[in-house]
Design an enzyme around this catalytic site. Structure first.
Site, PDB file in Angstrom:
ATOM      1  N   HIS A  62       6.412   0.044  20.202  1.00 51.64           N
ATOM      2  CA  HIS A  62       5.951  -0.020  18.812  1.00 51.64           C
ATOM      3  C   HIS A  62       6.707  -1.070  18.011  1.00 51.64           C
ATOM      4  O   HIS A  62       7.866  -1.358  18.297  1.00 51.64           O
ATOM      5  CB  HIS A  62       6.157   1.332  18.121  1.00 51.64           C
ATOM      6  CG  HIS A  62       5.507   2.467  18.828  1.00 51.64           C
ATOM      7  ND1 HIS A  62       6.096   3.706  18.930  1.00 51.64           N
ATOM      8  CD2 HIS A  62       4.322   2.572  19.483  1.00 51.64           C
ATOM      9  CE1 HIS A  62       5.300   4.526  19.596  1.00 51.64           C
ATOM     10  NE2 HIS A  62       4.221   3.858  19.956  1.00 51.64           N
ATOM     11  N   LYS A  72      15.553  -1.321  13.660  1.00 54.39           N
ATOM     12  CA  LYS A  72      15.834   0.078  14.009  1.00 54.39           C
ATOM     13  C   LYS A  72      17.242   0.202  14.582  1.00 54.39           C
ATOM     14  O   LYS A  72      17.624  -0.567  15.457  1.00 54.39           O
ATOM     15  CB  LYS A  72      14.841   0.591  15.051  1.00 54.39           C
ATOM     16  CG  LYS A  72      13.405   0.624  14.573  1.00 54.39           C
ATOM     17  CD  LYS A  72      12.469   1.106  15.670  1.00 54.39           C
ATOM     18  CE  LYS A  72      11.031   1.109  15.166  1.00 54.39           C
ATOM     19  NZ  LYS A  72      10.104   1.577  16.214  1.00 54.39           N
ATOM     20  N   TYR A 132      16.692   7.649  14.484  1.00 55.74           N
ATOM     21  CA  TYR A 132      16.858   6.223  14.184  1.00 55.74           C
ATOM     22  C   TYR A 132      16.627   5.927  12.713  1.00 55.74           C
ATOM     23  O   TYR A 132      15.765   6.491  12.059  1.00 55.74           O
ATOM     24  CB  TYR A 132      15.969   5.348  15.074  1.00 55.74           C
ATOM     25  CG  TYR A 132      14.497   5.668  15.051  1.00 55.74           C
ATOM     26  CD1 TYR A 132      13.612   4.901  14.292  1.00 55.74           C
ATOM     27  CD2 TYR A 132      13.982   6.705  15.810  1.00 55.74           C
ATOM     28  CE1 TYR A 132      12.258   5.179  14.285  1.00 55.74           C
ATOM     29  CE2 TYR A 132      12.629   6.996  15.814  1.00 55.74           C
ATOM     30  CZ  TYR A 132      11.776   6.222  15.049  1.00 55.74           C
ATOM     31  OH  TYR A 132      10.431   6.514  15.033  1.00 55.74           O
ATOM     32  N   ASP A 170      -0.796   4.977  22.356  1.00 55.43           N
ATOM     33  CA  ASP A 170      -0.063   4.133  23.302  1.00 55.43           C
ATOM     34  C   ASP A 170      -0.848   3.843  24.577  1.00 55.43           C
ATOM     35  O   ASP A 170      -0.557   2.874  25.274  1.00 55.43           O
ATOM     36  CB  ASP A 170       1.289   4.760  23.639  1.00 55.43           C
ATOM     37  CG  ASP A 170       2.246   4.686  22.472  1.00 55.43           C
ATOM     38  OD1 ASP A 170       2.007   3.893  21.541  1.00 55.43           O
ATOM     39  OD2 ASP A 170       3.244   5.433  22.481  1.00 55.43           O
TER      40      ASP A 170
END
Length: 190
Positions: A62, A72, A132, A170
């Site tokens: 992603h 991130k 995250y 996905d």
């Protein structure tokens, strides 16, 4: 706190120093001034967490495009993951290449993935929790991805990686060759 540069520019593995005794340990997991010195001035605006029950769960790859491109700072707080970043910066000498770090509470490490990279992971233990911080808010209109198993990228996923765990989104991500130019070494697409 130790910062290790990975073979792809701008990716960092961060290993906090643990101070331990018979009770356990204490670690300073994040320090803004040290992070900024190594990664550049960064503001985190959102923190996310996911739980993956099954070993071999694959999430990703992603990324978000401008104006909401995300950096991130990834940490695994339970279980373990094989955490991957793919360079999507057109003009980068490592465009389309990947780097990975195994993250776990035992290691206590973090992985910094700046904007311009796709991110994904595979769980190595059951009941894995990933936490995250991100540098931009989630924006569905900027949410993009690339196929986890794109042969051009050639990620060497762990043998436990289970395609049956992929989300519906996905399962239909494009190949790298099908992506428009979204990032460059100097700017990003919309």
């Amino acid at each position: 706190m130790k910062f290790r540069k990975l073979p792809i520019a701008d990716l960092l593995e961060i290993s906090p120093t643990r101070h331990g005794d018979e009770r356990g340990y204490f670690a300073e997991v994040f320090r803004q001034e040290a992070f900024d010195r190594e990664a550049g001035a960064t503001d985190f605006v959102q923190e996310n967490e996911s739980l993956s029950a099954r070993v071999g769960t694959i999430r990703g790859l992603h990324f978000q495009t401008d104006p909401h491109a995300q950096g991130k700072l990834v940490r695994c707080t339970a279980g373990a993951i094989f955490d991957v970043a793919v360079d999507l910066r057109t003009g980068s000498p490592t465009y389309g290449q990947w780097a990975a770090v195994e993250l776990s509470p035992t290691r206590g490490n973090l992985f910094w993935i700046p904007a311009g990279f796709a991110h994904g992971f595979c769980t190595l233990e059951p009941d894995t929790v990933v936490n995250y911080k991100v540098t931009s808010y989630y924006a569905p209109e900027c949410d993009k991805g690339v196929r986890w198993d794109d042969p051009t990228i050639g990620i060497d996923w762990p043998s436990v990686a289970d395609p049956d765990t992929l989300s519906a989104k996905d399962r239909v991500q494009p190949l790298l060759a099908e992506l428009p130019v979204c990032f460059s070494m100097t700017d990003s697409c919309g």
